[in-house]
Design a protein around this motif. Sequence first.
Motif, mmCIF file in Angstrom:
data_model
loop_
_atom_site.group_PDB
_atom_site.id
_atom_site.type_symbol
_atom_site.label_atom_id
_atom_site.label_comp_id
_atom_site.label_asym_id
_atom_site.label_seq_id
_atom_site.Cartn_x
_atom_site.Cartn_y
_atom_site.Cartn_z
ATOM 1 N N TRP A 179 17.690 -5.270 41.354
ATOM 2 C CA TRP A 179 16.648 -6.502 41.590
ATOM 3 C C TRP A 179 17.197 -7.624 42.254
ATOM 4 O O TRP A 179 16.748 -8.232 43.191
ATOM 5 N N ASN A 180 18.486 -7.857 42.107
ATOM 6 C CA ASN A 180 19.396 -9.034 42.671
ATOM 7 C C ASN A 180 19.546 -8.538 44.093
ATOM 8 O O ASN A 180 19.723 -9.408 45.201
ATOM 9 N N ASN A 181 19.338 -7.204 44.569
ATOM 10 C CA ASN A 181 19.800 -6.978 46.029
ATOM 11 C C ASN A 181 18.446 -6.620 46.678
ATOM 12 O O ASN A 181 18.366 -5.892 47.657
ATOM 13 N N PHE A 182 17.147 -7.007 46.048
ATOM 14 C CA PHE A 182 16.022 -6.681 46.740
ATOM 15 C C PHE A 182 15.906 -7.084 48.108
ATOM 16 O O PHE A 182 15.630 -6.136 48.922
ATOM 17 N N TRP A 183 16.052 -8.374 48.316
ATOM 18 C CA TRP A 183 15.922 -8.667 49.895
ATOM 19 C C TRP A 183 16.745 -8.146 50.740
ATOM 20 O O TRP A 183 16.347 -7.805 51.942
ATOM 21 N N PRO A 184 18.008 -7.912 50.398
ATOM 22 C CA PRO A 184 18.997 -7.380 51.486
ATOM 23 C C PRO A 184 18.559 -5.894 51.628
ATOM 24 O O PRO A 184 18.727 -5.392 52.876
ATOM 25 N N ILE A 185 18.245 -5.273 50.708
ATOM 26 C CA ILE A 185 17.919 -3.786 50.931
ATOM 27 C C ILE A 185 16.497 -3.762 51.643
ATOM 28 O O ILE A 185 16.281 -2.806 52.418
ATOM 29 N N TRP A 186 15.653 -4.614 51.249
ATOM 30 C CA TRP A 186 14.129 -4.569 52.062
ATOM 31 C C TRP A 186 14.512 -4.814 53.584
ATOM 32 O O TRP A 186 13.608 -4.152 53.920
ATOM 33 N N LEU A 187 15.377 -5.721 53.685
ATOM 34 C CA LEU A 187 15.758 -6.083 55.193
ATOM 35 C C LEU A 187 16.024 -5.058 56.011
ATOM 36 O O LEU A 187 15.653 -4.489 56.958
ATOM 37 N N ASN A 188 17.124 -4.308 55.235
ATOM 38 C CA ASN A 188 17.648 -3.108 55.991
ATOM 39 C C ASN A 188 16.629 -1.973 56.234
ATOM 40 O O ASN A 188 16.755 -1.423 57.284
ATOM 41 N N TRP A 189 15.960 -1.688 54.932
ATOM 42 C CA TRP A 189 14.801 -0.552 55.113
ATOM 43 C C TRP A 189 13.952 -1.131 56.234
ATOM 44 O O TRP A 189 13.530 -0.106 56.992
ATOM 45 N N TRP A 190 13.303 -2.156 56.233
ATOM 46 C CA TRP A 190 12.190 -2.574 57.188
ATOM 47 C C TRP A 190 12.836 -2.435 58.564
ATOM 48 O O TRP A 190 12.211 -2.012 59.363
ATOM 49 N N LEU A 191 14.129 -3.115 58.905
ATOM 50 C CA LEU A 191 14.467 -2.854 59.749
ATOM 51 C C LEU A 191 14.665 -1.468 60.639
ATOM 52 O O LEU A 191 14.488 -0.923 61.890
ATOM 53 N N GLY A 192 15.188 -0.443 59.659
ATOM 54 C CA GLY A 192 15.334 0.750 60.077
ATOM 55 C C GLY A 192 14.121 1.505 60.424
ATOM 56 O O GLY A 192 13.866 2.420 61.355
ATOM 57 N N ASP A 193 12.914 1.201 59.821
ATOM 58 C CA ASP A 193 11.498 1.519 60.135
ATOM 59 C C ASP A 193 11.101 1.103 61.528
ATOM 60 O O ASP A 193 10.528 1.615 62.068
ATOM 61 N N VAL A 194 11.424 -0.177 61.568
ATOM 62 C CA VAL A 194 10.921 -0.862 62.584
ATOM 63 C C VAL A 194 11.582 -0.146 64.103
ATOM 64 O O VAL A 194 10.844 0.169 65.111
ATOM 65 N N LEU A 195 12.798 0.160 63.781
ATOM 66 C CA LEU A 195 13.611 0.788 65.062
ATOM 67 C C LEU A 195 13.142 2.026 65.192
ATOM 68 O O LEU A 195 13.092 2.652 66.268
ATOM 69 N N GLY A 196 12.849 2.882 64.348
ATOM 70 C CA GLY A 196 12.364 4.121 64.332
ATOM 71 C C GLY A 196 11.151 4.268 65.123
ATOM 72 O O GLY A 196 10.877 5.112 65.912
ATOM 73 N N ILE A 197 10.035 3.398 64.667
ATOM 74 C CA ILE A 197 8.971 3.358 65.501
ATOM 75 C C ILE A 197 9.063 2.872 66.881
ATOM 76 O O ILE A 197 8.394 3.450 67.950
ATOM 77 N N LEU A 198 9.901 1.953 67.256
ATOM 78 C CA LEU A 198 10.003 1.388 68.572
ATOM 79 C C LEU A 198 10.727 2.358 69.369
ATOM 80 O O LEU A 198 10.365 2.483 70.571
ATOM 81 N N THR A 199 11.648 3.242 68.903
ATOM 82 C CA THR A 199 12.284 4.045 69.813
ATOM 83 C C THR A 199 11.697 5.506 69.862
ATOM 84 O O THR A 199 11.364 5.935 70.752
ATOM 85 N N VAL A 200 11.471 6.083 68.730
ATOM 86 C CA VAL A 200 11.089 7.669 68.484
ATOM 87 C C VAL A 200 9.460 7.498 68.604
ATOM 88 O O VAL A 200 9.129 8.589 69.360
ATOM 89 N N ALA A 201 8.729 6.766 68.003
ATOM 90 C CA ALA A 201 7.451 6.762 68.189
ATOM 91 C C ALA A 201 6.751 6.584 69.695
ATOM 92 O O ALA A 201 6.290 7.152 70.302
ATOM 93 N N SER A 202 7.609 5.614 70.311
ATOM 94 C CA SER A 202 7.309 5.276 71.735
ATOM 95 C C SER A 202 7.468 6.597 72.428
ATOM 96 O O SER A 202 7.002 6.916 73.393
ATOM 97 N N PHE A 203 8.837 7.094 72.531
ATOM 98 C CA PHE A 203 9.376 8.169 73.044
ATOM 99 C C PHE A 203 8.246 9.390 72.787
ATOM 100 O O PHE A 203 7.881 10.189 74.083
ATOM 101 N N LEU A 204 7.858 9.675 71.858
ATOM 102 C CA LEU A 204 6.698 10.862 71.408
ATOM 103 C C LEU A 204 5.481 10.541 72.134
ATOM 104 O O LEU A 204 4.733 11.338 72.802
ATOM 105 N N LEU A 205 5.168 9.389 71.919
ATOM 106 C CA LEU A 205 3.682 8.951 72.628
ATOM 107 C C LEU A 205 3.559 9.234 74.155
ATOM 108 O O LEU A 205 2.674 9.787 74.832
#
Length: 322
Positions: free
Chosen positions: A115-141
Amino acid sequence: IWPASGIALAALLIAGRSFWPGIFLGAFFINFLTNYSAHPSAPFSSFLSAAGIASGNTLEAVCGAYLLNRFAGGRNVLQNSVNVLRFTFLAAGLASSFSASAGVVSLSLAGFADWNNFWPIWLNWWLGDVLGILTVASFLLVWTRKPEWSWHAGLALHAVLLVFTTMIVGECVFGEWLFPAGKIYHVSFVTVPLLIWVAYSFGQHGATFSILMLSGFALRGNMHGTGPFVLADPNNSLLLFNLFVATISLSGLLLAALLRERKESEQALRKLAEEKLSSIVEYSNDAICSVTTDGVITSWNQAASKLYGYDESDVMGKYIGI
């Protein structure tokens, strides 16, 4: 970059939100197998954490698809600049937070994350999903739509040149062709002119393809310790990489959308001018006709019919001297 987020969002936008069970099942099984292989002594915790992560992944895709369908044109979201910004903030920014929150909470409750690493893990998780949508979703659409250009020999040669140039630039900036490992040279900005060239030449199809290629080169460089984003602190290195991919993605998508809007505006103005000119010619009291350089009649207004006694159908395609 987490491509699965982009694939899931694009799938729901293209095929419909009724396909969400497939996203849930895929995310559940892959996360259950991953968690169970890492913690074989805790199958129940692996099951619950996988269910929580899969719920977050599904909620991300469903909410992102709903928001884009409701406020940004659905699968055509990238066709104008305003909707590109909505795509970035609603789908990539907001919807991704659901997956990151559900995922980190599930791992923490199962005891697989501190739990002490909640925000660092959350940030990396969120950034990974953000970039996945910006790069892969846009390419497929974009690439599931028909291009606005038709292939011919000159255009094919131009495309090959651009792909080759992108590979050379990617290897030079993020590989070891020019700069040895361990030496940091902040030359990532040289990718911007290349992105402008690709977007101007091939529109959204070229821009999304180039973004995906450059992101891949940058990711490989970070993994192998080469390129301008390799720092002593891995977290800072990751953040610089994320910032770069987000910047080129948003810039490339916006530029391609603006160029498309400009082209559509020019076509609309040209059509309006042609219709206005045609209306003026048709209803003029003066006899007006147009001919090619060879003297073939291509237009014949009503006044010409009254003056010469020939209807338009009688003279179209004939020589003016006949």
